[in-house]
Motif scaffolding. Sequence first.
Motif, mmCIF file in Angstrom:
data_model
loop_
_atom_site.group_PDB
_atom_site.id
_atom_site.type_symbol
_atom_site.label_atom_id
_atom_site.label_comp_id
_atom_site.label_asym_id
_atom_site.label_seq_id
_atom_site.Cartn_x
_atom_site.Cartn_y
_atom_site.Cartn_z
ATOM 1 N N PHE A 119 -1.607 16.916 -2.370
ATOM 2 C CA PHE A 119 -0.518 16.531 -1.473
ATOM 3 C C PHE A 119 -1.030 16.256 -0.064
ATOM 4 O O PHE A 119 -0.596 15.305 0.603
ATOM 5 C CB PHE A 119 0.553 17.621 -1.424
ATOM 6 N N LEU A 120 -1.961 17.080 0.406
ATOM 7 C CA LEU A 120 -2.510 16.876 1.745
ATOM 8 C C LEU A 120 -3.206 15.519 1.854
ATOM 9 O O LEU A 120 -3.115 14.836 2.882
ATOM 10 C CB LEU A 120 -3.484 18.011 2.088
ATOM 11 N N ALA A 121 -3.912 15.137 0.768
ATOM 12 C CA ALA A 121 -4.580 13.829 0.769
ATOM 13 C C ALA A 121 -3.557 12.702 0.807
ATOM 14 O O ALA A 121 -3.724 11.713 1.548
ATOM 15 C CB ALA A 121 -5.474 13.703 -0.467
ATOM 16 N N LEU A 122 -2.480 12.856 0.021
ATOM 17 C CA LEU A 122 -1.423 11.844 0.041
ATOM 18 C C LEU A 122 -0.753 11.776 1.405
ATOM 19 O O LEU A 122 -0.422 10.699 1.904
ATOM 20 C CB LEU A 122 -0.385 12.159 -1.033
ATOM 21 N N GLN A 123 -0.545 12.956 1.992
ATOM 22 C CA GLN A 123 0.066 13.024 3.317
ATOM 23 C C GLN A 123 -0.743 12.211 4.325
ATOM 24 O O GLN A 123 -0.197 11.419 5.105
ATOM 25 C CB GLN A 123 0.147 14.469 3.764
ATOM 26 N N ALA A 124 -2.069 12.382 4.296
ATOM 27 C CA ALA A 124 -2.933 11.666 5.238
ATOM 28 C C ALA A 124 -2.894 10.156 4.979
ATOM 29 O O ALA A 124 -2.863 9.349 5.913
ATOM 30 C CB ALA A 124 -4.368 12.188 5.120
ATOM 31 N N GLN A 125 -2.871 9.778 3.696
ATOM 32 C CA GLN A 125 -2.836 8.348 3.373
ATOM 33 C C GLN A 125 -1.524 7.702 3.792
ATOM 34 O O GLN A 125 -1.499 6.580 4.291
ATOM 35 C CB GLN A 125 -3.063 8.160 1.875
ATOM 36 N N ILE A 126 -0.430 8.417 3.588
ATOM 37 C CA ILE A 126 0.878 7.863 3.971
ATOM 38 C C ILE A 126 0.984 7.743 5.487
ATOM 39 O O ILE A 126 1.489 6.748 6.013
ATOM 40 C CB ILE A 126 2.011 8.734 3.401
ATOM 41 N N GLU A 127 0.488 8.755 6.174
ATOM 42 C CA GLU A 127 0.514 8.693 7.632
ATOM 43 C C GLU A 127 -0.288 7.490 8.128
ATOM 44 O O GLU A 127 0.158 6.748 9.016
ATOM 45 C CB GLU A 127 -0.056 9.974 8.223
ATOM 46 N N GLY A 128 -1.476 7.282 7.547
ATOM 47 C CA GLY A 128 -2.283 6.132 7.935
ATOM 48 C C GLY A 128 -1.604 4.818 7.609
ATOM 49 O O GLY A 128 -1.676 3.854 8.387
ATOM 50 N N THR A 129 -0.917 4.783 6.473
ATOM 51 C CA THR A 129 -0.238 3.551 6.084
ATOM 52 C C THR A 129 0.917 3.238 7.019
ATOM 53 O O THR A 129 1.148 2.074 7.366
ATOM 54 C CB THR A 129 0.275 3.669 4.635
ATOM 55 N N ALA B 265 14.653 3.466 -4.629
ATOM 56 C CA ALA B 265 14.414 2.679 -3.414
ATOM 57 C C ALA B 265 13.095 1.931 -3.506
ATOM 58 O O ALA B 265 12.995 0.775 -3.067
ATOM 59 C CB ALA B 265 14.415 3.593 -2.190
ATOM 60 N N ARG B 266 12.086 2.560 -4.089
ATOM 61 C CA ARG B 266 10.794 1.882 -4.247
ATOM 62 C C ARG B 266 10.931 0.680 -5.178
ATOM 63 O O ARG B 266 10.372 -0.392 -4.926
ATOM 64 C CB ARG B 266 9.746 2.838 -4.807
ATOM 65 N N ALA B 267 11.681 0.856 -6.279
ATOM 66 C CA ALA B 267 11.861 -0.249 -7.231
ATOM 67 C C ALA B 267 12.547 -1.438 -6.563
ATOM 68 O O ALA B 267 12.149 -2.591 -6.752
ATOM 69 C CB ALA B 267 12.668 0.237 -8.431
ATOM 70 N N LYS B 268 13.570 -1.152 -5.755
ATOM 71 C CA LYS B 268 14.281 -2.243 -5.070
ATOM 72 C C LYS B 268 13.392 -2.913 -4.022
ATOM 73 O O LYS B 268 13.414 -4.138 -3.869
ATOM 74 C CB LYS B 268 15.553 -1.697 -4.417
ATOM 75 N N ARG C 197 0.847 -1.207 0.000
ATOM 76 C CA ARG C 197 0.000 0.000 0.000
ATOM 77 C C ARG C 197 0.877 1.250 0.000
ATOM 78 O O ARG C 197 0.602 2.210 -0.735
ATOM 79 C CB ARG C 197 -0.905 -0.020 1.244
ATOM 80 N N ARG C 198 1.934 1.231 0.810
ATOM 81 C CA ARG C 198 2.839 2.383 0.822
ATOM 82 C C ARG C 198 3.521 2.552 -0.533
ATOM 83 O O ARG C 198 3.632 3.678 -1.046
ATOM 84 C CB ARG C 198 3.894 2.204 1.920
ATOM 85 N N ALA C 199 3.973 1.447 -1.095
ATOM 86 C CA ALA C 199 4.652 1.510 -2.395
ATOM 87 C C ALA C 199 3.724 2.051 -3.475
ATOM 88 O O ALA C 199 4.162 2.787 -4.372
ATOM 89 C CB ALA C 199 5.163 0.125 -2.778
ATOM 90 N N ASP C 200 2.443 1.711 -3.391
ATOM 91 C CA ASP C 200 1.482 2.178 -4.394
ATOM 92 C C ASP C 200 1.236 3.682 -4.298
ATOM 93 O O ASP C 200 0.877 4.325 -5.295
ATOM 94 C CB ASP C 200 0.153 1.427 -4.234
ATOM 95 N N LEU C 201 1.398 4.244 -3.104
ATOM 96 C CA LEU C 201 1.165 5.683 -2.922
ATOM 97 C C LEU C 201 2.340 6.522 -3.407
ATOM 98 O O LEU C 201 2.168 7.694 -3.780
ATOM 99 C CB LEU C 201 0.921 5.986 -1.437
ATOM 100 N N ILE C 202 3.522 5.956 -3.399
ATOM 101 C CA ILE C 202 4.729 6.737 -3.666
ATOM 102 C C ILE C 202 4.775 7.362 -5.067
ATOM 103 O O ILE C 202 5.170 8.530 -5.200
ATOM 104 C CB ILE C 202 5.981 5.884 -3.377
#
Length: 209
Positions: free
Chosen positions: A135-145, A82-85, A53-58
């Motif tokens: 960006f704010l929406a992504l920020q919230a999703q990453i924090e939750g993840t 780093a995400r690819a690896k 889930r985190r990788a999908d958000l990046i």
Amino acid sequence: MSTAFAVPSRQARNLLAILLLAPLLAACGFNTIPTAEERAKAAWSEVLNQYQRRADLIPNLVETVKAYAAHEREVLEAVVEARAKATDVTISPEMLADPEAFKAFQESQSALTGALSRLLAVVENYPDLKANQNFLALQAQIEGTENRIAVARRDYIEAVRVYNTSLKTFPSMIWAWLWFTDNAPYQNFTVADDKIEAPKVDFGTKQGG
């Protein structure tokens, strides 16, 4: 002339014996090891789900930051690499007893965590980006993840503790010697949750943010 009662086959006799012995085996802890093993596998699946889930958000995060800070190319490229690896190093439940594979997984995810932290730190220099709704929406999703990853890791650590203990303690250890001879202890995270530097995603408390 056929007989009135056919002699049961060997398979049928074995099945009957298992059915008769099943309650006794369960009472003696026969099911302890496979039950704990399945719980550990299920917990690991949840760990993988949250890291994915985190990788999908990046990618969306990188594109959003790039729109405001394209010249931060080195930081952006580090995250993409780093995400690819990290997504290239996978561990199936059957590999959980492999220390080298588990170490490689931990290192790849730690590298991604570090790259993501540096990217989010760069955002501090771009007020317009910090106010962007996407960006704010992504920020919230990453924090939750990140929170979900912490919970999934905690549950996996506990599940592995129970499974590994079942292989070493009485009476389930008897079944490990006699029956589950191929079962090996699972690897666990060597870095505690509270020692990991999770990406900082809260920009609202800093002056000017």
